[in-house]
Write a protein that holds these residues in place. Structure first.
Motif, PDB file in Angstrom:
ATOM      1  N   ASP A 125       0.831  -1.206   0.000  1.00 18.67           N
ATOM      2  CA  ASP A 125       0.000   0.000   0.000  1.00 18.67           C
ATOM      3  C   ASP A 125       0.866   1.256   0.000  1.00 18.67           C
ATOM      4  O   ASP A 125       1.432   1.630   1.018  1.00 18.67           O
ATOM      5  CB  ASP A 125      -0.895  -0.037   1.255  1.00 18.67           C
ATOM      6  CG  ASP A 125      -1.869   1.130   1.300  1.00 18.67           C
ATOM      7  OD1 ASP A 125      -1.749   2.038   0.463  1.00 18.67           O
ATOM      8  OD2 ASP A 125      -2.759   1.117   2.177  1.00 18.67           O
ATOM      9  N   ASP A 156      -0.559   4.074  -1.555  1.00 20.77           N
ATOM     10  CA  ASP A 156      -1.508   5.063  -2.075  1.00 20.77           C
ATOM     11  C   ASP A 156      -1.821   6.141  -1.062  1.00 20.77           C
ATOM     12  O   ASP A 156      -1.293   6.152   0.043  1.00 20.77           O
ATOM     13  CB  ASP A 156      -2.790   4.353  -2.539  1.00 20.77           C
ATOM     14  CG  ASP A 156      -3.463   3.625  -1.391  1.00 20.77           C
ATOM     15  OD1 ASP A 156      -3.525   4.191  -0.271  1.00 20.77           O
ATOM     16  OD2 ASP A 156      -3.938   2.485  -1.605  1.00 20.77           O
ATOM     17  N   TYR A 159      -4.856   6.803   0.061  1.00 23.27           N
ATOM     18  CA  TYR A 159      -6.066   6.473   0.814  1.00 23.27           C
ATOM     19  C   TYR A 159      -5.673   5.904   2.169  1.00 23.27           C
ATOM     20  O   TYR A 159      -5.106   4.813   2.262  1.00 23.27           O
ATOM     21  CB  TYR A 159      -6.896   5.459   0.010  1.00 23.27           C
ATOM     22  CG  TYR A 159      -8.213   5.087   0.649  1.00 23.27           C
ATOM     23  CD1 TYR A 159      -9.177   6.065   0.930  1.00 23.27           C
ATOM     24  CD2 TYR A 159      -8.506   3.762   0.955  1.00 23.27           C
ATOM     25  CE1 TYR A 159     -10.387   5.718   1.509  1.00 23.27           C
ATOM     26  CE2 TYR A 159      -9.716   3.411   1.533  1.00 23.27           C
ATOM     27  CZ  TYR A 159     -10.652   4.401   1.810  1.00 23.27           C
ATOM     28  OH  TYR A 159     -11.852   4.062   2.387  1.00 23.27           O
ATOM     29  N   LEU A 160      -5.950   6.674   3.229  1.00 22.73           N
ATOM     30  CA  LEU A 160      -5.440   6.332   4.557  1.00 22.73           C
ATOM     31  C   LEU A 160      -6.130   5.109   5.163  1.00 22.73           C
ATOM     32  O   LEU A 160      -5.522   4.363   5.920  1.00 22.73           O
ATOM     33  CB  LEU A 160      -5.571   7.524   5.494  1.00 22.73           C
ATOM     34  CG  LEU A 160      -4.750   8.762   5.088  1.00 22.73           C
ATOM     35  CD1 LEU A 160      -5.002   9.911   6.041  1.00 22.73           C
ATOM     36  CD2 LEU A 160      -3.261   8.425   5.039  1.00 22.73           C
ATOM     37  N   GLY A 177      -7.259   2.377   3.812  1.00 22.55           N
ATOM     38  CA  GLY A 177      -7.136   1.045   3.212  1.00 22.55           C
ATOM     39  C   GLY A 177      -6.226   1.044   2.009  1.00 22.55           C
ATOM     40  O   GLY A 177      -5.573   2.033   1.704  1.00 22.55           O
ATOM     41  N   ASN A 178      -6.176  -0.099   1.345  1.00 23.62           N
ATOM     42  CA  ASN A 178      -5.318  -0.280   0.174  1.00 23.62           C
ATOM     43  C   ASN A 178      -6.177  -0.258  -1.089  1.00 23.62           C
ATOM     44  O   ASN A 178      -6.994  -1.159  -1.312  1.00 23.62           O
ATOM     45  CB  ASN A 178      -4.574  -1.615   0.317  1.00 23.62           C
ATOM     46  CG  ASN A 178      -3.652  -1.908  -0.851  1.00 23.62           C
ATOM     47  OD1 ASN A 178      -3.839  -1.414  -1.962  1.00 23.62           O
ATOM     48  ND2 ASN A 178      -2.647  -2.723  -0.605  1.00 23.62           N
TER      49      ASN A 178
HETATM   50 CA   LIG Z   1      -3.602   3.301   1.661  1.00 23.92          CA
END
Ligand SMILES: [Ca+2]
Length: 440
Positions: free
Chosen positions: A363, A365, A367-368, A370-371
């Motif tokens: 991960d 990305d 997006y805190l 989740g992946n």
């Molecule tokens: Ca993430």
């Protein structure tokens, strides 16, 4: 012996003692009777004041001669003998100690002899040995001297070699420089002559001996689509790529291809790193290779899309670069032109430029919670999460639910959504690169 001596001594002393007492008794008797020899040599008188019945007295005795028995001579003799015996014993003791020391000495010598048997070598032999030892010693001395000499020589030779190699390197460099200068002037002459007399030769591009990418293969005269071997960086090994030599002038190195859903793109970081699939059908070339290709030359990116309605569009980016694994294959993409819309820079909140690569197992990305890779079943340069994802699941027709299929956020009617909540599916997707300024 000792006991006997003591016995004799004791007896003699006892005899003398009894005799002296006998004498004293005689005198006391004489005194008591008061008649004895006149004048009395013993005088008793008071001395000092009396205290009641207690009075101090003083007694005067005449000089006394005691006759000792004959045996005393024996004592003297015996004592002398004892002394002599004592001396004898001491002597014996000392000699005994000497003996012991000697014995110890011998023992020690024995043990050394055991260790060094050469001691028992007869005189002649030992002489020979001595000579040999001397000989060997002189040899060793000579050898050490010649070793020292050799060392000095080696050191001076080393110095010479260093000087020479420096000189040689200078020579080689000068030689190369002069050759390069000659070649440059020769080329310049040719260029001058060609610019006026041979325009055909001038337009023919330089052919690379090592093809860095499909553009080099194209330049080398290969015009058929297919698999070619390239080596974008001589420091890394070569690898195979699929070359599109027909679309838009050819010379395209294909990075990604989707056309039938035969390959699963829900893969690990390692798979995306090394690449997977089948180069002549569906595949991801591999992030390491994409990095090398985009690092070796400035590359432009072309994305081609076709949906199941037969609509074909393209998006072209003038700059395209993928960083190395250490930098998590960060994407640099800019300079859009085309018909499909710039889905990679959809908005402030959905922008894939300068994003790291994320896979379901890694991960990176924005997006805190989740992946994105896990949620959208693919590896991609996710933001939080996407306005485009060309590695999504291959759906053979429109689908419902999570938008995890191949996605291009600026596609026709995508923002409005399809009737009944259906999502757009794509029939064919292709990502390919070509050096900037490539002339077919
Ligand atoms: Ca993430």
């Amino acid at each position: 012996m000792k006991k006997l001596i003591y016995l004799v001594l004791f007896k003699t002393a006892l005899l003398a003692f009894t005799n002296s007492f006998a004498l004293a008794d005689e005198h006391t008797e004489d005194f008591k009777e008061g008649k004895a020899i006149d004048p009395c040599p013993i005088k008793l008188k008071t001395n000092g004041k009396c205290e009641g019945e207690e009075c101090p007295y003083q007694i005067n005795l005449p000089p006394m001669t005691i006759q000792l028995p004959k045996q005393f001579r024996l004592i003297e003799k015996t004592l002398k003998e004892v002394q002599t015996l004592k001396d004898e014993v001491n002597k014996l003791k000392k000699s005994c100690q000497d003996c012991k020391l000697q014995a110890d000495d011998n023992q020690e010598r024995d043990s050394t002899e055991f260790l060094a048997p050469t001691r028992e070598i007869p005189m002649e032999n030992s002489k020979i040995q001595d000579n040999r030892v001397k000989e060997l010693q002189s040899k060793v001395n000579k050898l050490s001297v010649s070793l020292k000499n050799a060392k000095n020589q080696i050191q001076s030779l080393q110095g010479n070699v260093e000087k020479r190699s420096l000189i040689n390197m200078d020579n080689v460099q000068n030689y190369v420089d002069s050759k390069v200068a000659n070649l440059t002037s020769f080329l310049k002459n040719l260029d001058d002559r060609c610019s006026s007399k041979c325009p055909v030769i001038q337009s023919s591009p330089v052919i690379q001996l090592m093809q860095r990418d499909c553009a080099d293969h194209y330049t080398a005269g290969r015009r058929r689509n297919g698999i070619y071997r390239v080596i974008p960086d001589p420091k890394h090994s070569s690898f195979e790529v699929y070359c599109d030599m027909e679309s838009m002038g050819g010379g395209w190195t294909v990075l990604q291809m989707r056309q039938d859903g035969s390959i699963n793109f829900n893969r690990t970081w390692n798979d995306y790193k090394n690449g997977f699939g089948n180069l002549s059908r569906e595949f991801w070339l591999g992030n390491d290779k994409i990095h090398l290709l985009t690092k070796s030359r400035d590359m432009q990116l072309r994305i081609e899309l076709e949906d199941f309605n037969g609509i074909r569009e393209y998006a072209k980016y003038e700059q395209f670069y993928v960083a190395n694994e250490y930098l998590k294959y960060r994407l640099s993409v800019s300079g859009y032109s085309g018909t499909a819309g710039d889905a990679l820079h959809f908005s402030k909140h959905y922008n894939h430029d300068q994003k790291f690569f994320t896979t379901p197992d890694k991960d990176n990305d924005k997006y805190l919670s989740g992946n994105c890779g896990a949620y959208y079943s693919s590896g991609w340069w996710f933001d939080k999460c996407l306005s485009a994802n060309l590695n999504g699941k291959y759906y053979h027709q429109k689908y419902k639910g999570v938008r995890n299929g191949i996605f291009w956020g600026t596609w026709h009617d995508v923002s409005n959504g399809l009737p009944d909540g259906y999502r757009q599916a794509f029939k064919q997707v292709k990502m390919m690169i070509r050096p900037k300024g490539f002339v077919p």
